[in-house]
Design a protein around this motif. Structure first.
Motif, PDB file in Angstrom:
ATOM      1  N   ALA A  13     -31.131 -17.310  -0.393  1.00 15.87           N
ATOM      2  CA  ALA A  13     -31.403 -15.980   0.152  1.00 15.87           C
ATOM      3  C   ALA A  13     -31.353 -14.956  -0.973  1.00 15.87           C
ATOM      4  N   THR A  14     -32.223 -13.965  -0.867  1.00 12.42           N
ATOM      5  CA  THR A  14     -32.261 -12.894  -1.857  1.00 12.42           C
ATOM      6  C   THR A  14     -31.172 -11.875  -1.528  1.00 12.42           C
ATOM      7  N   LEU A  15     -30.475 -11.409  -2.560  1.00 13.59           N
ATOM      8  CA  LEU A  15     -29.427 -10.409  -2.367  1.00 13.59           C
ATOM      9  C   LEU A  15     -29.748  -9.201  -3.246  1.00 13.59           C
ATOM     10  N   ILE A  16     -29.941  -8.055  -2.596  1.00 18.36           N
ATOM     11  CA  ILE A  16     -30.267  -6.827  -3.336  1.00 18.36           C
ATOM     12  C   ILE A  16     -29.080  -5.866  -3.213  1.00 18.36           C
ATOM     13  N   PRO A  17     -28.296  -5.701  -4.289  1.00 21.38           N
ATOM     14  CA  PRO A  17     -27.113  -4.829  -4.201  1.00 21.38           C
ATOM     15  C   PRO A  17     -27.484  -3.378  -3.894  1.00 21.38           C
ATOM     16  N   GLY A  18     -28.621  -2.917  -4.413  1.00 19.27           N
ATOM     17  CA  GLY A  18     -29.085  -1.567  -4.088  1.00 19.27           C
ATOM     18  C   GLY A  18     -28.366  -0.487  -4.883  1.00 19.27           C
ATOM     19  N   ASP A  19     -28.443   0.731  -4.362  1.00 20.91           N
ATOM     20  CA  ASP A  19     -27.969   1.914  -5.088  1.00 20.91           C
ATOM     21  C   ASP A  19     -26.745   2.534  -4.409  1.00 20.91           C
ATOM     22  N   GLY A  20     -26.127   3.492  -5.108  1.00 21.19           N
ATOM     23  CA  GLY A  20     -25.024   4.263  -4.529  1.00 21.19           C
ATOM     24  C   GLY A  20     -23.886   3.344  -4.113  1.00 21.19           C
ATOM     25  N   ILE A  21     -23.509   3.408  -2.821  1.00 25.11           N
ATOM     26  CA  ILE A  21     -22.418   2.555  -2.326  1.00 25.11           C
ATOM     27  C   ILE A  21     -22.865   1.104  -2.176  1.00 25.11           C
ATOM     28  N   GLY A  22     -24.168   0.817  -2.381  1.00 28.16           N
ATOM     29  CA  GLY A  22     -24.700  -0.533  -2.171  1.00 28.16           C
ATOM     30  C   GLY A  22     -23.875  -1.635  -2.842  1.00 28.16           C
ATOM     31  N   PRO A  23     -23.702  -1.570  -4.187  1.00 28.28           N
ATOM     32  CA  PRO A  23     -22.960  -2.643  -4.853  1.00 28.28           C
ATOM     33  C   PRO A  23     -21.537  -2.821  -4.315  1.00 28.28           C
ATOM     34  N   GLU A  24     -20.890  -1.712  -3.915  1.00 29.71           N
ATOM     35  CA  GLU A  24     -19.507  -1.812  -3.406  1.00 29.71           C
ATOM     36  C   GLU A  24     -19.463  -2.541  -2.068  1.00 29.71           C
ATOM     37  N   ILE A  25     -20.364  -2.186  -1.161  1.00 31.95           N
ATOM     38  CA  ILE A  25     -20.310  -2.824   0.162  1.00 31.95           C
ATOM     39  C   ILE A  25     -20.887  -4.245   0.106  1.00 31.95           C
ATOM     40  N   VAL A  26     -21.866  -4.476  -0.794  1.00 33.00           N
ATOM     41  CA  VAL A  26     -22.408  -5.834  -0.951  1.00 33.00           C
ATOM     42  C   VAL A  26     -21.313  -6.762  -1.491  1.00 33.00           C
ATOM     43  N   ASP A  27     -20.506  -6.252  -2.416  1.00 33.64           N
ATOM     44  CA  ASP A  27     -19.400  -7.033  -2.956  1.00 33.64           C
ATOM     45  C   ASP A  27     -18.426  -7.421  -1.829  1.00 33.64           C
ATOM     46  N   ALA A  28     -18.118  -6.456  -0.949  1.00 36.48           N
ATOM     47  CA  ALA A  28     -17.225  -6.743   0.183  1.00 36.48           C
ATOM     48  C   ALA A  28     -17.844  -7.818   1.082  1.00 36.48           C
ATOM     49  N   VAL A  29     -19.141  -7.708   1.325  1.00 41.32           N
ATOM     50  CA  VAL A  29     -19.799  -8.639   2.250  1.00 41.32           C
ATOM     51  C   VAL A  29     -19.856 -10.056   1.665  1.00 41.32           C
ATOM     52  N   THR A  30     -20.134 -10.183   0.374  1.00 37.17           N
ATOM     53  CA  THR A  30     -20.208 -11.541  -0.208  1.00 37.17           C
ATOM     54  C   THR A  30     -18.827 -12.196  -0.207  1.00 37.17           C
ATOM     55  N   GLN A  31     -17.758 -11.410  -0.409  1.00 38.56           N
ATOM     56  CA  GLN A  31     -16.392 -11.973  -0.315  1.00 38.56           C
ATOM     57  C   GLN A  31     -16.136 -12.534   1.083  1.00 38.56           C
ATOM     58  N   VAL A  32     -16.533 -11.749   2.079  1.00 44.25           N
ATOM     59  CA  VAL A  32     -16.263 -12.140   3.471  1.00 44.25           C
ATOM     60  C   VAL A  32     -17.102 -13.368   3.854  1.00 44.25           C
ATOM     61  N   LEU A  33     -18.376 -13.369   3.428  1.00 44.87           N
ATOM     62  CA  LEU A  33     -19.238 -14.520   3.759  1.00 44.87           C
ATOM     63  C   LEU A  33     -18.720 -15.788   3.082  1.00 44.87           C
ATOM     64  N   ALA A  34     -18.208 -15.656   1.871  1.00 40.78           N
ATOM     65  CA  ALA A  34     -17.632 -16.823   1.181  1.00 40.78           C
ATOM     66  C   ALA A  34     -16.423 -17.332   1.957  1.00 40.78           C
ATOM     67  N   ALA A  35     -15.580 -16.399   2.456  1.00 36.19           N
ATOM     68  CA  ALA A  35     -14.394 -16.804   3.227  1.00 36.19           C
ATOM     69  C   ALA A  35     -14.803 -17.523   4.516  1.00 36.19           C
ATOM     70  N   LEU A  36     -15.937 -17.116   5.093  1.00 35.61           N
ATOM     71  CA  LEU A  36     -16.442 -17.761   6.317  1.00 35.61           C
ATOM     72  C   LEU A  36     -17.019 -19.141   6.040  1.00 35.61           C
ATOM     73  N   GLY A  37     -17.315 -19.405   4.765  1.00 34.94           N
ATOM     74  CA  GLY A  37     -18.006 -20.640   4.416  1.00 34.94           C
ATOM     75  C   GLY A  37     -19.495 -20.565   4.702  1.00 34.94           C
ATOM     76  N   ALA A  38     -20.042 -19.356   4.731  1.00 33.05           N
ATOM     77  CA  ALA A  38     -21.487 -19.210   4.978  1.00 33.05           C
ATOM     78  C   ALA A  38     -22.257 -19.818   3.799  1.00 33.05           C
ATOM     79  N   PRO A  39     -23.263 -20.637   4.085  1.00 36.42           N
ATOM     80  CA  PRO A  39     -23.888 -21.444   3.035  1.00 36.42           C
ATOM     81  C   PRO A  39     -25.011 -20.754   2.276  1.00 36.42           C
ATOM     82  N   PHE A  40     -24.951 -19.442   2.103  1.00 32.24           N
ATOM     83  CA  PHE A  40     -26.044 -18.770   1.392  1.00 32.24           C
ATOM     84  C   PHE A  40     -25.908 -18.963  -0.120  1.00 32.24           C
ATOM     85  N   ALA A  41     -27.012 -19.344  -0.743  1.00 33.06           N
ATOM     86  CA  ALA A  41     -27.092 -19.404  -2.209  1.00 33.06           C
ATOM     87  C   ALA A  41     -27.832 -18.158  -2.638  1.00 33.06           C
ATOM     88  N   TRP A  42     -27.095 -17.183  -3.175  1.00 30.18           N
ATOM     89  CA  TRP A  42     -27.664 -15.857  -3.427  1.00 30.18           C
ATOM     90  C   TRP A  42     -28.515 -15.815  -4.682  1.00 30.18           C
TER      91      TRP A  42
END
Ligand code: NAI
Ligand code: MG
Length: 350
Positions: A13-42
């Protein structure tokens, strides 16, 4: 750049961190998805101002190629530069990948607001209607803008496709009713064709999913007086734009509103909010909207259990742990929220 190589069970899956708060919230989301064991290869790609810096284009060719290949993307907000001749990145993405369905679910997350127990879904047609922006002026005398003309375009096939999407969504998610929202009493052709095609599609679901109809202005009033009467709402582009913001307001605003743009060639998941330059870099943005968008992405690839675990975890962190960012009246940071959610997910897995 690929963070992890796709293995046999991995989903690229493509991951676009984006601008402004984008990188901060994307970082939070990838941590959470990893904890869930979500199988996305970013596959991390740039867009927005970050795209201009990296490749001189807010939507670089490599980013488009990545989405074309993966057919799946999670996107942080992108700043659309004002002036400079850049077209809206979001409109370019919708057109490029024919993302005809805009899905915006809204659910009460934090009790004690104006409306409790709201759980409804708006499906907006994303490519047609007045958004085709076939516009021009007719000058009269010395006024070059004396008359403004805009033509909307709705096709029977486009209307069938979006209404079918709404009914299929209802079937797949155990919803009971679809409401067709229109203005066919006045715009008899433009929105009449939507209503006509919608009724025809609804007949194929008779006995399984109920269908009713509203004129858009009455619908706006009824959404405020009694939102619980609605379940899935499907409507044309402009009405969907307006009603989806109204609905986000019913459940507490932008920090909690996710969206999905879905087409046959790709699906792109994002928060409804923008890059929030006023709070960027401070670590205080609410990651909930993008987390809920990641939940829609899990639903989309059939990982319903993980999606449900994610939504339950968000509820628990907000309500039981009382960890909330400033926009929801709390004082927690983006990272506090992510850490609390990772903790919740870890304890529910053991
Ligand atoms: P915005 O949504 O970025 O911000 C509006 C207000 O809500 C601000 O006060 C902001 O701090 C707050 N806010 C937004 N998201 C928040 C979050 N997660 N947590 C806490 N507070 C949050 O809208 P604005 O300021 O009109 O647009 C800023 C930029 O974003 C513009 O360049 C615009 O074009 C772009 N934008 C991009 C979108 C996208 O990529 N899908 C959607 C909307 C705007
Ligand atoms: Mg809008």
């Amino acid at each position: 750049m690929t963070i992890s190589a796709p293995g046999s069970n991995q989903i690229p899956a493509t991951l676009i961190p984006g601008d402004g708060i984008g990188p901060e919230i994307v970082d939070a989301v990838t941590q959470v998805l990893a904890a869930l064991g979500a199988p996305f290869a970013w596959d991390v790609q740039q867009g927005g101002l970050a795209g201009i810096e990296a490749a001189g284009d807010p939507l670089p060719g490599v980013t488009l190629d990545s989405i074309r290949k993966n057919k799946l993307a999670l996107k942080g907000p992108l700043t659309t530069p004002v002036g400079g001749g850049f077209r809206s990145v979001n409109v370019r993405l919708r057109e490029e990948f024919q993302l005809y369905a805009n899905l915006r679910p809204a659910r009460t997350l934090v009790p004690g607001g104006r409306f409790e127990n709201i759980d409804l879904v708006l499906v907006r047609e994303n490519l047609e209607g007045l958004y085709v922006a076939f516009e021009h002026y007719i000058p009269v005398g010395d006024d070059p803008h004396a008359v403004a003309i805009s033509s909307g375009v709705n096709t029977r096939e486009g209307a069938r496709r979006i209404v079918r999407y709404a009914f299929e969504y209802a079937v797949a998610h155990g919803r009971r009713k679809v409401t067709l929202v229109h203005k066919a009493n006045v715009l008899k052709a433009l929105t009449g064709v939507f209503l006509e095609a919608g009724r025809e599609v609804a007949r194929a679901y008779e006995g399984r999913i109920a269908c009713d109809e509203r004129i858009v202005d009455a619908c706006a009033m009824q959404l405020v007086l009694n939102p619980w009467q609605f379940d899935v709402i499907v409507t044309t582009n402009l009405f969907g734009d307006i009603l989806s913001d109204l609905i986000a307001g019913l459940v507490g605003g932008l920090g909690a509103a996710p969206g999905a743009n879905i087409g046959e060639k790709a699906a792109i998941f994002e928060a409804v909010h923008g890059s929030a330059p006023d709070i960027a870099g401070k670590g205080i943005a609410n990651p909930t909207a993008l987390l809920l968008a990641a939940g829609l992405m899990l639903d989309h690839v059939g990982l319903t259990q993980q999606a449900t675990a994610l939504r339950r975890g968000i509820d628990a962190v907000l309500i039981e742990d009382n960890v909330r960012t400033g926009d929801l009246g709390g004082s927690s940071s983006t990272q506090d929220f992510a850490a609390a959610l990772v903790q919740r997910i870890a304890s529910s897995r053991t």
